[in-house]
Design a protein around this motif. Structure first.
Motif, PDB file in Angstrom:
ATOM      1  N   GLN A   1      -7.217  -0.658 -26.320  1.00 10.07           N
ATOM      2  CA  GLN A   1      -5.823  -0.270 -26.437  1.00 10.07           C
ATOM      3  C   GLN A   1      -5.253  -0.065 -25.043  1.00 10.07           C
ATOM      4  O   GLN A   1      -5.896   0.544 -24.172  1.00 10.07           O
ATOM      5  N   VAL A   2      -4.062  -0.608 -24.831  1.00  9.54           N
ATOM      6  CA  VAL A   2      -3.376  -0.440 -23.554  1.00  9.54           C
ATOM      7  C   VAL A   2      -2.632   0.890 -23.591  1.00  9.54           C
ATOM      8  O   VAL A   2      -1.690   1.072 -24.361  1.00  9.54           O
ATOM      9  N   VAL A   3      -3.046   1.819 -22.763  1.00  8.02           N
ATOM     10  CA  VAL A   3      -2.402   3.130 -22.707  1.00  8.02           C
ATOM     11  C   VAL A   3      -1.183   3.097 -21.800  1.00  8.02           C
ATOM     12  O   VAL A   3      -0.139   3.679 -22.096  1.00  8.02           O
ATOM     13  N   GLU A   4      -1.298   2.396 -20.682  1.00  3.78           N
ATOM     14  CA  GLU A   4      -0.206   2.352 -19.705  1.00  3.78           C
ATOM     15  C   GLU A   4      -0.312   1.076 -18.893  1.00  3.78           C
ATOM     16  O   GLU A   4      -1.407   0.615 -18.573  1.00  3.78           O
ATOM     17  N   VAL A   5       0.836   0.499 -18.547  1.00  6.68           N
ATOM     18  CA  VAL A   5       0.897  -0.660 -17.665  1.00  6.68           C
ATOM     19  C   VAL A   5       1.446  -0.212 -16.317  1.00  6.68           C
ATOM     20  O   VAL A   5       2.534   0.368 -16.248  1.00  6.68           O
ATOM     21  N   VAL A   6       0.682  -0.443 -15.260  1.00  2.00           N
ATOM     22  CA  VAL A   6       1.108  -0.089 -13.906  1.00  2.00           C
ATOM     23  C   VAL A   6       1.426  -1.392 -13.179  1.00  2.00           C
ATOM     24  O   VAL A   6       0.532  -2.190 -12.872  1.00  2.00           O
ATOM     25  N   LYS A   7       2.698  -1.629 -12.917  1.00  4.24           N
ATOM     26  CA  LYS A   7       3.128  -2.902 -12.354  1.00  4.24           C
ATOM     27  C   LYS A   7       2.657  -3.088 -10.915  1.00  4.24           C
ATOM     28  O   LYS A   7       2.421  -2.126 -10.190  1.00  4.24           O
ATOM     29  N   ALA A   8       2.536  -4.353 -10.530  1.00  4.20           N
ATOM     30  CA  ALA A   8       2.197  -4.681  -9.149  1.00  4.20           C
ATOM     31  C   ALA A   8       3.293  -4.178  -8.225  1.00  4.20           C
ATOM     32  O   ALA A   8       4.472  -4.158  -8.590  1.00  4.20           O
ATOM     33  N   ARG A   9       2.900  -3.769  -7.022  1.00  2.00           N
ATOM     34  CA  ARG A   9       3.890  -3.258  -6.081  1.00  2.00           C
ATOM     35  C   ARG A   9       3.450  -3.582  -4.657  1.00  2.00           C
ATOM     36  O   ARG A   9       2.250  -3.670  -4.364  1.00  2.00           O
ATOM     37  N   PRO A  10       4.419  -3.767  -3.768  1.00  4.43           N
ATOM     38  CA  PRO A  10       4.062  -3.956  -2.361  1.00  4.43           C
ATOM     39  C   PRO A  10       3.438  -2.675  -1.807  1.00  4.43           C
ATOM     40  O   PRO A  10       3.719  -1.566  -2.275  1.00  4.43           O
ATOM     41  N   VAL A  11       2.575  -2.850  -0.824  1.00  5.47           N
ATOM     42  CA  VAL A  11       1.972  -1.679  -0.177  1.00  5.47           C
ATOM     43  C   VAL A  11       2.414  -1.646   1.278  1.00  5.47           C
ATOM     44  O   VAL A  11       2.629  -2.686   1.915  1.00  5.47           O
ATOM     45  N   SER A  12       2.559  -0.463   1.804  1.00  7.25           N
ATOM     46  CA  SER A  12       2.994  -0.291   3.185  1.00  7.25           C
ATOM     47  C   SER A  12       1.810  -0.422   4.132  1.00  7.25           C
ATOM     48  O   SER A  12       0.645  -0.379   3.716  1.00  7.25           O
ATOM     49  N   PHE A  13       2.118  -0.538   5.398  1.00  6.82           N
ATOM     50  CA  PHE A  13       1.058  -0.594   6.402  1.00  6.82           C
ATOM     51  C   PHE A  13       0.216   0.670   6.358  1.00  6.82           C
ATOM     52  O   PHE A  13      -1.011   0.627   6.494  1.00  6.82           O
ATOM     53  N   THR A  14       0.869   1.803   6.150  1.00  5.00           N
ATOM     54  CA  THR A  14       0.139   3.069   6.074  1.00  5.00           C
ATOM     55  C   THR A  14      -0.882   3.037   4.945  1.00  5.00           C
ATOM     56  O   THR A  14      -1.998   3.554   5.082  1.00  5.00           O
ATOM     57  N   ASP A  15      -0.504   2.410   3.827  1.00  2.74           N
ATOM     58  CA  ASP A  15      -1.415   2.347   2.677  1.00  2.74           C
ATOM     59  C   ASP A  15      -2.711   1.620   3.005  1.00  2.74           C
ATOM     60  O   ASP A  15      -3.784   1.968   2.485  1.00  2.74           O
ATOM     61  N   VAL A  16      -2.614   0.576   3.822  1.00  4.73           N
ATOM     62  CA  VAL A  16      -3.770  -0.299   4.031  1.00  4.73           C
ATOM     63  C   VAL A  16      -4.296  -0.284   5.466  1.00  4.73           C
ATOM     64  O   VAL A  16      -5.225  -1.025   5.779  1.00  4.73           O
ATOM     65  N   LYS A  17      -3.743   0.553   6.306  1.00  2.00           N
ATOM     66  CA  LYS A  17      -4.141   0.555   7.722  1.00  2.00           C
ATOM     67  C   LYS A  17      -5.646   0.746   7.882  1.00  2.00           C
ATOM     68  O   LYS A  17      -6.319  -0.027   8.580  1.00  2.00           O
ATOM     69  N   ALA A  18      -6.185   1.768   7.242  1.00  2.00           N
ATOM     70  CA  ALA A  18      -7.612   2.064   7.404  1.00  2.00           C
ATOM     71  C   ALA A  18      -8.468   0.917   6.893  1.00  2.00           C
ATOM     72  O   ALA A  18      -9.482   0.550   7.509  1.00  2.00           O
ATOM     73  N   GLU A  19      -8.056   0.326   5.776  1.00  2.00           N
ATOM     74  CA  GLU A  19      -8.813  -0.789   5.202  1.00  2.00           C
ATOM     75  C   GLU A  19      -8.792  -2.006   6.123  1.00  2.00           C
ATOM     76  O   GLU A  19      -9.814  -2.683   6.309  1.00  2.00           O
ATOM     77  N   ILE A  20      -7.629  -2.291   6.715  1.00  2.05           N
ATOM     78  CA  ILE A  20      -7.536  -3.433   7.619  1.00  2.05           C
ATOM     79  C   ILE A  20      -8.374  -3.194   8.871  1.00  2.05           C
ATOM     80  O   ILE A  20      -9.068  -4.089   9.356  1.00  2.05           O
ATOM     81  N   ILE A  21      -8.305  -1.984   9.408  1.00  2.00           N
ATOM     82  CA  ILE A  21      -9.113  -1.667  10.588  1.00  2.00           C
ATOM     83  C   ILE A  21     -10.594  -1.852  10.278  1.00  2.00           C
ATOM     84  O   ILE A  21     -11.343  -2.441  11.071  1.00  2.00           O
ATOM     85  N   ASP A  22     -11.025  -1.366   9.117  1.00  2.00           N
ATOM     86  CA  ASP A  22     -12.433  -1.539   8.731  1.00  2.00           C
ATOM     87  C   ASP A  22     -12.790  -3.010   8.613  1.00  2.00           C
ATOM     88  O   ASP A  22     -13.864  -3.444   9.041  1.00  2.00           O
ATOM     89  N   ARG A  23     -11.895  -3.788   8.012  1.00  2.00           N
ATOM     90  CA  ARG A  23     -12.173  -5.206   7.819  1.00  2.00           C
ATOM     91  C   ARG A  23     -12.240  -5.948   9.159  1.00  2.00           C
ATOM     92  O   ARG A  23     -13.141  -6.753   9.389  1.00  2.00           O
ATOM     93  N   LEU A  24     -11.275  -5.688  10.041  1.00  2.40           N
ATOM     94  CA  LEU A  24     -11.284  -6.352  11.348  1.00  2.40           C
ATOM     95  C   LEU A  24     -12.507  -5.941  12.168  1.00  2.40           C
ATOM     96  O   LEU A  24     -13.098  -6.763  12.874  1.00  2.40           O
ATOM     97  N   SER A  25     -12.888  -4.677  12.059  1.00  2.00           N
ATOM     98  CA  SER A  25     -14.074  -4.199  12.786  1.00  2.00           C
ATOM     99  C   SER A  25     -15.328  -4.885  12.262  1.00  2.00           C
ATOM    100  O   SER A  25     -16.208  -5.281  13.037  1.00  2.00           O
ATOM    101  N   ALA A  26     -15.392  -5.044  10.951  1.00  2.00           N
ATOM    102  CA  ALA A  26     -16.539  -5.724  10.350  1.00  2.00           C
ATOM    103  C   ALA A  26     -16.595  -7.183  10.782  1.00  2.00           C
ATOM    104  O   ALA A  26     -17.674  -7.733  11.038  1.00  2.00           O
ATOM    105  N   GLU A  27     -15.435  -7.824  10.869  1.00  2.00           N
ATOM    106  CA  GLU A  27     -15.403  -9.223  11.306  1.00  2.00           C
ATOM    107  C   GLU A  27     -15.875  -9.351  12.751  1.00  2.00           C
ATOM    108  O   GLU A  27     -16.571 -10.313  13.102  1.00  2.00           O
TER     109      GLU A  27
END
Length: 362
Positions: A276-302
């Protein structure tokens, strides 16, 4: 039981080393010191330095890989030659890694490997030591085989740590540029809060669907009907999931249903499911602040990945390898067809954390 042991060997440490081994095999442009075998023993698969590895020894290694990771010889005769060549090449790379670790005095003792295995069994293997012993009795491998695999993982992990120790972390400015270059792809995918009940038979699933249809609520049936011990006492709630976290058939139906809709029955590898679908959470753009740490981790790993590849290329250039005709790769310097460098080079598509457990689960 095989799946349970795979889970044990897929801990964060295990996943790290597995990814590194894939990268080792994916080192494009690396030149092996390869020659065609003219004077190898008849039963040899290859020679690495002064060591001759026989076809029987390679087969023994493949039995361990099949038990621990599900690596199987193909049934198709046309594919068996390629499998033999890839298997020999993979074992060569493992030997190169072992020697590289030894050169740096990286030694994993039996006691350390045993401690790690005991910890993994106690903390992550359902059924504990008894289940592990049962697995060994049915898989055709020994505890020594598992300990050797753990020792190899630990040694490679430490080798990577040493080789990449001086690689600096990516900067915020580098992360900002990566975000700006890929801003159009920086979105959180659509998610859904789902309730799920998994049962053994289609008949039980049909009954659950009828009962849920009458009341309009599936969650009240979970405690009585669901086989999923991790969710049944919480009303069958799977939490917020994205489509790629679900099995394809289930995910397609779950993400086609409207909010509040009861769907199924649908068969998955865990049984028959009603959701059963309780709630639908629509796709949304994310800000740089939202993903900054993730991008830094990814670039560091690369960046660490590049240093590791360069190191491995140097080691492999000096490898003295002689393959038997039936085990000589078509192109010894090319990566295996099924290997993918880890981590991915693409930027993260979402700032939302991913769940560790695919749903629905049993």
């Amino acid at each position: 039981m095989i799946d349970k042991l795979k889970q044990v060997l897929s801990t964060p440490r295990g996943r790290l080393v597995a990814g590194i081994l894939v990268v080792a095999l994916a080192g494009a442009g690396v030149a092996f010191g390869v020659t065609r075998a003219d004077d190898l023993p008849e039963d040899a698969a290859f020679r690495y330095g002064d060591r001759v590895v026989t076809t029987t020894q390679l087969d023994d290694r493949l039995e361990v890989l099949e038990a621990l990771y599900g690596v199987k010889r193909p049934d198709d005769a046309d594919k068996k030659d390629d499998f033999n060549r890839d298997s020999a090449k993979s074992m060569v790379v493992s030997l190169v890694l072992a020697d590289a670790a030894a050169k740096r005095d990286i030694v994993i003792s039996d006691k350390e490997a045993q401690t790690e295995l005991d910890k993994l069994i106690d903390q992550q293997l359902t059924g504990g030591r008894d289940a592990f012993v049962e697995f060994l009795s049915t898989s055709g491998i020994s505890e020594r085989d598992v300990l050797d695999e753990i020792r190899a993982q630990l040694a490679t992990s430490r080798l990577v740590d040493e080789v990449t120790a001086d690689v600096p972390e990516a900067t915020e400015a580098e992360a900002q540029k990566k975000y700006d270059d890929n801003e159009g792809d920086m979105v959180t995918p659509e998610g859904r809060q789902l309730v799920n009940v998994v049962v053994e038979t289609r008949a039980d699933a049909d009954r659950v669907a009828r009962l849920a249809g009458k009341s309009g609520k599936l969650s009240t049936l979970a405690a009585t009907w669901s086989l999923d011990g991790s969710t049944k006492d919480d009303g069958g709630r799977l939490g917020l999931v994205t489509a790629d976290q679900l099995e394809d058939g289930y995910g397609k139906i779950a993400f086609s249903a409207a909010a509040g809709e009861i769907f199924g029955p649908v068969k998955t590898s865990y049984g028959w499911n009603v959701g059963q679908v309780v709630e639908v959470v629509k796709a949304r753009p994310v800000s740089f602040t939202d993903v900054k740490a993730e991008i830094i981790d990814r670039l560091s790993a690369e960046a660490r990945l590049k240093v590791w590849r360069d190191f491995l290329a140097k080691e492999l250039k000096g490898a003295d390898v002689e393959y038997a005709d039936g085990y000589l790769p078509d192109d010894p310097t090319a990566p295996p067809a099924n290997s993918t460098p880890t981590p991915a080079a693409d930027p993260p598509a979402s700032g939302a954390p991913a769940t560790e457990t695919p749903a629905p689960t049993e």
